[in-house]
Each structure stands twice: as C-alpha cells, then as structure tokens.
Design a protein around this motif. Sequence first.
Motif, short mmCIF file in Angstrom:
data_model
loop_
_atom_site.label_atom_id
_atom_site.label_comp_id
_atom_site.label_asym_id
_atom_site.label_seq_id
_atom_site.Cartn_x
_atom_site.Cartn_y
_atom_site.Cartn_z
N SER A 1 0.84 -1.21 0.00
CA SER A 1 0.00 0.00 0.00
C SER A 1 0.87 1.26 0.00
O SER A 1 0.52 2.26 -0.64
N ILE A 2 2.00 1.22 0.73
CA ILE A 2 2.94 2.34 0.69
C ILE A 2 3.49 2.52 -0.72
O ILE A 2 3.63 3.64 -1.22
N ALA A 3 3.79 1.39 -1.37
CA ALA A 3 4.28 1.44 -2.75
C ALA A 3 3.25 2.08 -3.67
O ALA A 3 3.57 2.95 -4.49
N LEU A 4 1.99 1.66 -3.55
CA LEU A 4 0.94 2.19 -4.41
C LEU A 4 0.69 3.67 -4.12
O LEU A 4 0.46 4.46 -5.04
N ASN A 5 0.73 4.07 -2.85
CA ASN A 5 0.56 5.48 -2.51
C ASN A 5 1.70 6.32 -3.08
O ASN A 5 1.49 7.45 -3.54
N THR A 6 2.93 5.76 -3.02
CA THR A 6 4.08 6.48 -3.55
C THR A 6 4.01 6.61 -5.07
O THR A 6 4.24 7.69 -5.63
N MET A 7 3.67 5.52 -5.73
CA MET A 7 3.65 5.49 -7.19
C MET A 7 2.54 6.36 -7.77
O MET A 7 2.72 6.97 -8.83
N THR A 8 1.41 6.42 -7.09
CA THR A 8 0.25 7.16 -7.62
C THR A 8 0.06 8.51 -6.95
O THR A 8 -0.91 9.21 -7.27
N GLU A 9 0.96 8.86 -6.02
CA GLU A 9 0.84 10.09 -5.25
C GLU A 9 -0.51 10.14 -4.53
O GLU A 9 -1.23 11.14 -4.57
N HIS A 10 -0.83 9.03 -3.89
CA HIS A 10 -2.02 8.89 -3.06
C HIS A 10 -3.30 9.13 -3.87
O HIS A 10 -4.14 9.96 -3.52
N ALA A 11 -3.46 8.35 -4.92
CA ALA A 11 -4.62 8.50 -5.79
C ALA A 11 -5.87 7.81 -5.23
O ALA A 11 -6.96 8.00 -5.77
N LEU A 12 -5.71 6.99 -4.20
CA LEU A 12 -6.83 6.22 -3.67
C LEU A 12 -6.70 6.14 -2.15
O LEU A 12 -5.60 6.25 -1.61
N CYS A 13 -7.82 5.95 -1.49
CA CYS A 13 -7.82 5.75 -0.04
C CYS A 13 -6.90 4.59 0.32
O CYS A 13 -6.88 3.56 -0.37
N THR A 14 -6.13 4.72 1.40
CA THR A 14 -5.16 3.69 1.78
C THR A 14 -5.83 2.35 2.06
O THR A 14 -5.25 1.30 1.80
#
Length: 493
Positions: free
Chosen positions: A158-171
């Motif tokens: 989830s940290i990876a996805l938040n980093t890659m998408t610049e927090h595009a979705l709720c954690t």
Amino acid sequence: MAQRIQQERGHLGGSDGSPHSHEKDHTLDGKHSSTPAYPDADDDQTGEVRDPYGGKKLGMVRTALIFFTNQVGIGILSLPAMLHTIGLIPGIITIISMGVLATYTAYILIQFYRRYPSIRDVVDVAKIMGGRPLEILVGVAHVLNLCLICASANVTLSIALNTMTEHALCTVGFIGIPMIMCWLLCMPRSLNFAGWFGIPATISIFTAVFIVIIALAVNGPDYTAVANGGSGYWGEPINQPLQMRLGPNPGATMNQQFESVLNVAFAYAGNQAFITVMCEMRNPSKDYTPAIIWLNAIGVPMYVIVACVVYRLSGQYVVSPALGSAPGIASKAAYGILFPTLLGSGLVFGHTGIKYMYNVVMDKVIKTRHRLTDNTFLTWGVWLGLGTLFWVVAFVLANAIPAFGSILAISSALFVTWFTFGMANAQWIFLNWGNQFINWRKTSLALFNWFMILASAFLTVFGLYTSISDLSARVRDPDDPLNVFTCANNALF
C-alpha cells in the motif's frame, strides 16, 4: 533411548492407520533420513518422491529460492533506518549476530526432522514437545504470526501504491488490492508453484535496491524531505550535509531504538515456514542444510551492504521503508519493481498458514485425512474458504496497524523471536534432554540454548510493551496522521 523415541514419535501417528504410519526411514551416508509417503505412494517406492498435487517435489535450488523469497523481502527495507536509529556500528553487529543465530536455529530444525520425520509444520513440533496444550497454543500463534507477516506485506504494497500514484486512492483500498492479488496467488494447493515464483521475486529485490542506490548516488536524497512528511527521519533540519551516526541517535527514544532491533529480527522471520517447505522436499536430510547455507551466505552480507550503502547515501534523511529514501521517479520505479518480492512473501507465508489450517480441518474436523490430496468439491471448498478467511484477517490487521515499522515490531516481539529463535532452542533442549551436560561441548551448547530461550522471553515482553506503547502514543497524537482504517497517505508515516 530407542523405546523413548518410539513413544514420543507416537504423538504424530503410527499404528492408527494415518498416512504417517506409512512413512519410512532410510539411511543416506550413515545419516538418518526420511521419505514421507502419501496415501497413494507405493510402499516400495525409493528415490525421487512425487508431488501428489502434480509435478516433482522440491530440490535444493528451488528450496533455496523459496527460502530467499520469504526471508529477503520486507525485512530488508527497514534496515537502513535502523542504522540511523541505533547507530552504524551497533546496527551492523546486530544484523550479523542475528544472521548467525538464525542460521544455527534453522539447522536445529533439520535435526528435529531427522528424529521425527512425520512432522509437517512447527505445530507438529509443539505437539511432540508439549502435547495437546502446547499444540493448540503454538497453532494459534502460528496462524496469527503468518497473518501479521502477510499484513506487513500488504502495508508495504500500500505504501508502494501510494508512492507510485501520489495517493490517488484511499489507503484502505490500496491495502485491499494487493490482498486480493495475494489471495489469488495462494489458491494453487502445491508449494511447488512458489519455487518458480521465487525467481522473479529474487530478481526484483536486487533490481529495486540497485535503482535506489544509483538514484541516491547521482541525485542524493530528498533534502527538503517534503515527500516523507517534513524534516529528517528524527526531526533533523532540512537541507543539511549528510551525516552518519556511529552510535545511537539521541533523537530516538529507548522504545524507538528497541523497535528498530525488533525490525532486524523480522528480517530473519523465514524460519517459521522452513519445516513446511522441508516436508515438500525430495530429500530434506541432504538438501536442506545447503539451501540454508546458501540463503544466509547471500542474505546476511546483502543485508549489511544494502543497509550501509543506503544509509551512507541518505544520511539523516533515510526513511523506512528504505525505497522511499530515493527521490522522485526513482522511488516510484523501485517500488514498482519490488512488487514480485512482496507478492512472493505473501504467497509463501500465506500458503504456509492456509495449508496448516487445511490440514487441521481435514484431520480434526471433517476427519478425512486420507482425502487431503484429492481434487474434489469438498477439498477445494475447504481450501478456498480457509484461504479467504486467512486473507480477510490479514486485511483487517493491515488496516489496524498501517505503519510499516510498528507492524514489523509487533510481529517480531509477539511471535518472530519465538519462531525464529526461542522455539528452535527449545527443540535442541528437547532432543538432548538427557545428554545436555555429558561433556564440555554439550554443556556449552546447553547453556547457550537456555540463554536464548530466556532472551526470547525478554524480547517478547519488553518488545511488545515498547512497540504497542509507541504505536498507541502515535495514534493519540493529533499531529500524527497515523490512524486505524485510515484513508491518509501511509507513505508519510
């Protein structure tokens, strides 16, 4: 002595008609070995053992790849920040010392297997050592720890996805997506699949780390630390020359320093799954020890080198997980490439937990042990149901503790210290109960193993207190974005 061994072996089947009663002991080069037989195996079968789920059982190479996949993954990402917390010299000593201890305790497992070749997992070991009460206690702890490890993989993803998408979705959603992916990977019932999955997982962890190191060497870390929630890791001023601390960081509390040590223990959490993998090997008595040696001969130096290099290039701006230390695009690319490693960790640990629960349900509840390997609606229904339950629990735990360092520390304190160190040391005491003090060598080993059991107890009690109290303080802090089931960007905490 022989009579005592036979009586103890009776705890796990024998004349009750179970599959274990058909297992045969062989001798290889004068050493005790075993070839576990399955219900459809020929009593005269020798040589290579057939995997009842299809294909051949694991050899040394694929076993080493599985071990590498479930050990060198999540844990390595906390080590550079650990060096900044407890200091470079104490940190290096801690990594190497725990690596040596993990190798020793892993070797004890094969000694126990040679004595009791009917064991299938760490819970069977507990049944032999302490009967039904210890079996239940360790069984519950076994599944909960595997859930926590898989939850930590989901938190990292989830940290990876938040980093890659610049927090595009709720954690919460970014934790759920990798949970579904890991659930799908765990649906094949043979661990043989994980042996091949270990190849891209091994490549991905090396590649991701190299990307971070190259990016840091070329551009340096994020000196303004905007991407990581403010100033340096322990509140150091921004835009300052890089520094490395040889000793403990005065900005870190004792709880935070102890939590960092527990994160090192988490880096060696693979031992818990070793017995399960061992039971799917062609010849564990011959191939297991070389696989362990290869694992730690590569893994321990890799831990030290990666931790030191990333810390040297990031200085006080190092973060945890370590891939976030790289600036901008490099961090996103590294997280993307790391996906196979993190999914591989979820696969191996998740499969281990599901298989244990499957064996228990089929053996104890449905009482159809002879149908364990059947491809029927019943067996697949049980497997799919338990797999779904396991990953739902992992999803809840990941959302309850969405901070990377905290979930690693709690898992280490509560379970990893016992499954990696303490319980293996207890196995040595059990195997050598009547011969602990017959000579100076045995006496030294006995004292060392007793010391490790006491040390594991201390790490559990004190480590659990420090990690939970630190997590609780963060949740109550109104200035800290950390919360349970949060939509906030967990790349910032």
